[in-house]
Write a protein that holds these residues in place. Structure first.
Motif, mmCIF file in Angstrom:
data_model
loop_
_atom_site.group_PDB
_atom_site.id
_atom_site.type_symbol
_atom_site.label_atom_id
_atom_site.label_comp_id
_atom_site.label_asym_id
_atom_site.label_seq_id
_atom_site.Cartn_x
_atom_site.Cartn_y
_atom_site.Cartn_z
ATOM 1 N N GLN A 1 -9.071 5.197 3.909
ATOM 2 C CA GLN A 1 -8.262 4.959 5.119
ATOM 3 C C GLN A 1 -8.034 3.458 5.325
ATOM 4 O OE1 GLN A 1 -10.886 7.069 7.776
ATOM 5 N NE2 GLN A 1 -9.514 8.843 7.913
ATOM 6 N N GLN A 2 -9.090 2.663 5.078
ATOM 7 C CA GLN A 2 -8.943 1.206 5.241
ATOM 8 C C GLN A 2 -7.902 0.663 4.265
ATOM 9 O OE1 GLN A 2 -12.517 -1.227 5.738
ATOM 10 N NE2 GLN A 2 -13.693 0.613 6.138
ATOM 11 N N GLN A 3 -7.914 1.196 3.031
ATOM 12 C CA GLN A 3 -6.942 0.706 2.062
ATOM 13 C C GLN A 3 -5.527 1.124 2.479
ATOM 14 O OE1 GLN A 3 -6.102 -1.603 0.492
ATOM 15 N NE2 GLN A 3 -7.043 -1.556 -1.527
ATOM 16 N N ARG A 4 -5.404 2.301 3.104
ATOM 17 C CA ARG A 4 -4.084 2.728 3.566
ATOM 18 C C ARG A 4 -3.585 1.829 4.700
ATOM 19 N NH1 ARG A 4 -4.709 8.474 5.039
ATOM 20 N NH2 ARG A 4 -6.812 8.581 4.215
ATOM 21 N N VAL A 5 -4.535 1.344 5.539
ATOM 22 C CA VAL A 5 -4.148 0.384 6.587
ATOM 23 C C VAL A 5 -3.627 -0.906 5.924
ATOM 24 C CG1 VAL A 5 -4.934 -1.002 8.556
ATOM 25 C CG2 VAL A 5 -5.874 1.300 8.201
ATOM 26 N N ALA A 6 -4.327 -1.334 4.864
ATOM 27 C CA ALA A 6 -3.903 -2.554 4.159
ATOM 28 C C ALA A 6 -2.510 -2.363 3.542
ATOM 29 C CB ALA A 6 -4.926 -2.916 3.089
ATOM 30 N N ILE B 1 8.888 -7.446 -2.127
ATOM 31 C CA ILE B 1 7.910 -7.219 -3.196
ATOM 32 C C ILE B 1 6.523 -6.983 -2.617
ATOM 33 C CG2 ILE B 1 6.759 -8.300 -5.180
ATOM 34 C CD1 ILE B 1 9.208 -9.816 -5.729
ATOM 35 N N VAL B 2 5.812 -6.029 -3.187
ATOM 36 C CA VAL B 2 4.424 -5.796 -2.814
ATOM 37 C C VAL B 2 3.563 -6.085 -4.042
ATOM 38 C CG1 VAL B 2 2.740 -4.082 -2.055
ATOM 39 C CG2 VAL B 2 5.056 -4.048 -1.115
ATOM 40 N N LEU B 3 2.596 -6.966 -3.882
ATOM 41 C CA LEU B 3 1.699 -7.311 -4.981
ATOM 42 C C LEU B 3 0.311 -6.782 -4.659
ATOM 43 C CD1 LEU B 3 2.768 -11.044 -5.527
ATOM 44 C CD2 LEU B 3 3.547 -9.017 -6.773
ATOM 45 N N ALA B 4 -0.242 -6.009 -5.570
ATOM 46 C CA ALA B 4 -1.533 -5.376 -5.302
ATOM 47 C C ALA B 4 -2.514 -5.702 -6.427
ATOM 48 C CB ALA B 4 -1.343 -3.868 -5.183
ATOM 49 N N ASP B 5 -3.646 -6.314 -6.068
ATOM 50 C CA ASP B 5 -4.657 -6.687 -7.061
ATOM 51 C C ASP B 5 -5.788 -5.670 -7.014
ATOM 52 O OD1 ASP B 5 -6.250 -7.919 -8.899
ATOM 53 O OD2 ASP B 5 -6.146 -9.900 -7.987
ATOM 54 N N GLU B 6 -5.841 -4.785 -7.974
ATOM 55 C CA GLU B 6 -6.870 -3.730 -8.040
ATOM 56 C C GLU B 6 -7.018 -3.014 -6.697
ATOM 57 O OE1 GLU B 6 -8.818 -2.464 -10.368
ATOM 58 O OE2 GLU B 6 -8.649 -3.874 -12.031
ATOM 59 N N PRO B 7 -5.950 -2.439 -6.164
ATOM 60 C CA PRO B 7 -6.034 -1.864 -4.819
ATOM 61 C C PRO B 7 -6.971 -0.672 -4.736
ATOM 62 C CG PRO B 7 -3.965 -1.236 -5.852
ATOM 63 C CD PRO B 7 -4.612 -2.226 -6.767
ATOM 64 N N THR B 8 -7.316 -0.088 -5.878
ATOM 65 C CA THR B 8 -8.182 1.100 -5.840
ATOM 66 C C THR B 8 -9.564 0.809 -6.413
ATOM 67 O OG1 THR B 8 -7.353 1.825 -7.988
ATOM 68 C CG2 THR B 8 -6.200 2.648 -6.058
ATOM 69 N N VAL C 1 -4.040 7.160 -2.848
ATOM 70 C CA VAL C 1 -3.574 5.878 -2.326
ATOM 71 C C VAL C 1 -2.406 5.360 -3.171
ATOM 72 C CG1 VAL C 1 -4.230 3.435 -2.145
ATOM 73 C CG2 VAL C 1 -5.669 5.174 -1.109
ATOM 74 N N VAL C 2 -2.543 5.453 -4.497
ATOM 75 C CA VAL C 2 -1.474 4.951 -5.370
ATOM 76 C C VAL C 2 -0.238 5.841 -5.268
ATOM 77 C CG1 VAL C 2 -0.817 4.412 -7.748
ATOM 78 C CG2 VAL C 2 -3.055 3.751 -6.895
ATOM 79 N N GLY C 3 -0.474 7.163 -5.133
ATOM 80 C CA GLY C 3 0.638 8.087 -4.944
ATOM 81 C C GLY C 3 1.418 7.733 -3.681
ATOM 82 N N LEU C 4 0.683 7.404 -2.613
ATOM 83 C CA LEU C 4 1.345 7.039 -1.354
ATOM 84 C C LEU C 4 2.085 5.720 -1.483
ATOM 85 C CD1 LEU C 4 -1.419 8.078 1.177
ATOM 86 C CD2 LEU C 4 0.916 8.935 1.128
ATOM 87 N N LEU C 5 1.470 4.780 -2.194
ATOM 88 C CA LEU C 5 2.108 3.479 -2.411
ATOM 89 C C LEU C 5 3.427 3.669 -3.166
ATOM 90 C CD1 LEU C 5 1.780 0.436 -2.076
ATOM 91 C CD2 LEU C 5 0.371 0.399 -4.123
ATOM 92 N N LYS C 6 3.376 4.564 -4.135
ATOM 93 C CA LYS C 6 4.570 4.853 -4.921
ATOM 94 C C LYS C 6 5.650 5.504 -4.043
ATOM 95 C CE LYS C 6 5.849 6.907 -9.266
ATOM 96 N NZ LYS C 6 5.455 7.504 -10.518
ATOM 97 N N ILE D 1 -4.388 5.494 -13.462
ATOM 98 C CA ILE D 1 -3.606 4.919 -12.358
ATOM 99 C C ILE D 1 -2.374 4.222 -12.934
ATOM 100 C CG2 ILE D 1 -3.656 3.090 -10.584
ATOM 101 C CD1 ILE D 1 -5.291 5.392 -9.643
ATOM 102 N N ALA D 2 -2.571 3.504 -14.054
ATOM 103 C CA ALA D 2 -1.447 2.783 -14.682
ATOM 104 C C ALA D 2 -0.334 3.751 -15.081
ATOM 105 C CB ALA D 2 -1.935 1.989 -15.892
ATOM 106 N N GLN D 3 -0.743 4.949 -15.505
ATOM 107 C CA GLN D 3 0.247 5.947 -15.934
ATOM 108 C C GLN D 3 1.173 6.382 -14.798
ATOM 109 O OE1 GLN D 3 1.054 6.862 -18.892
ATOM 110 N NE2 GLN D 3 -0.597 5.663 -19.812
ATOM 111 N N MET D 4 0.750 6.152 -13.547
ATOM 112 C CA MET D 4 1.579 6.547 -12.407
ATOM 113 C C MET D 4 2.752 5.583 -12.196
ATOM 114 S SD MET D 4 -1.508 7.608 -9.816
ATOM 115 C CE MET D 4 -0.557 8.360 -8.496
ATOM 116 N N ALA D 5 2.708 4.413 -12.866
ATOM 117 C CA ALA D 5 3.757 3.401 -12.678
ATOM 118 C C ALA D 5 5.005 3.745 -13.488
ATOM 119 C CB ALA D 5 3.219 2.035 -13.094
ATOM 120 N N ASP D 6 6.140 3.114 -13.122
ATOM 121 C CA ASP D 6 7.373 3.283 -13.900
ATOM 122 C C ASP D 6 7.247 2.531 -15.235
ATOM 123 O OD1 ASP D 6 8.611 4.660 -11.776
ATOM 124 O OD2 ASP D 6 9.166 2.776 -10.818
#
Ligand SMILES: Nc1ncnc2c1ncn2[C@@H]1O[C@H](COP(=O)(O)OP(=O)(O)OP(=O)(O)O)[C@@H](O)[C@H]1O
Length: 222
Positions: free
Chosen positions: A147-152, A163-170, A181-186, A205-210
């Protein structure tokens, strides 16, 4: 598609002589608007250094970073700070929430810092998508890690940055929460046409990216 972010001959060297570290050693990168990109590579390969350069948090030794047509090296420190606040959303591994502010106040904090009025309707929409609409009055300490990460994430999206830059968000989350979290970010990035560049150690997680950008010894490898 149009290019939102571009680097040319980007180098960042730390130290001099025998102790010189070539953290980035000639990175040419082009990222199209609205894409979700994962940066992967072993520890020490230069991922965080690259993200810091893309976000204008640090200046390169040489080379160029251009975001939305603006070449960052041409901006003064002050201009860069304003540019960053308006155009870039940052998400870090350790959330960086302010413990004395509730969820809503945390989300709008960077906007108020900038003297702007938050777009309440838009932010409520983001909060809803992230499943935070029932938690807006809560303090961060009373929330789970996910939940805290979703707030971030909501905070990063609130100013509608290009642009959104995320450093190891998970990095601090379990597998299921990470996927969520990554699904929601996407989803949110797609919904709001934002470009996301995310560092991750996690191949799933990387596989979820374009696109996946792999970096080794400061260079992009294909
Ligand atoms: N401020 C600094 N001073 C000196 N060397 C640095 C500095 N920051 C990073 N480095 C070095 O630059 C190289 C790249 O570091 P960077 O943090 O970008 O790697 P990374 O891929 O993000 O690693 P990790 O996955 O472990 O976070 C490393 O050899 C690191 O020791």
């Amino acid at each position: 598609m149009s290019t939102i972010l571009q680097t040319r001959g980007l180098k960042k060297y730390y130290g001099k002589g025998e102790t010189e570290v070539r953290a980035l050693d000639g990175v040419d990168l082009q990222i199209e608007r609205g894409t979700f990109v994962a940066i992967v590579g072993t520890s020490g390969s230069g991922k965080s250094t690259l993200l810091n350069m893309l976000g204008g948090l640090d200046r390169p030794t040489s080379g160029k970073v251009t975001i939305a047509g603006e070449e960052l090296s041409k901006l003064s420190d002050e201009q860069l700070t304003v540019f960053r606040r308006k155009r870039i959303g940052f998400i870090f591994q350790n959330y960086n929430l302010i413990p004395t502010l509730n969820v809503w106040e945390n989300i709008i904090f960077p906007i108020t810092l900038d003297g702007q009025k938050p777009d309440k309707k838009f932010i409520m929409n983001v909060a809803k998508m992230l499943g935070l609409d029932g938690k807006l009055d809560s303090l961060p300490n009373n929330l789970s890690g996910g939940q805290q990460q979703r707030v971030a994430i909501a905070r990063a999206l609130a100013s509608k940055p290009a642009i959104v830059l995320a450093d190891e968000p998970t990095g601090n989350l379990d597998t299921r929460t990470s996927d969520n979290v990554v699904g929601l970010l996407k989803t949110t990035s797609r919904e709001f046409h934002q470009t996301v560049v995310m560092i991750t150690h996690n191949p799933e997680i990387a596989q979820m990216a374009d696109y996946i950008v792999r970096i080794e010894d400061g260079k992009i490898v294909v």
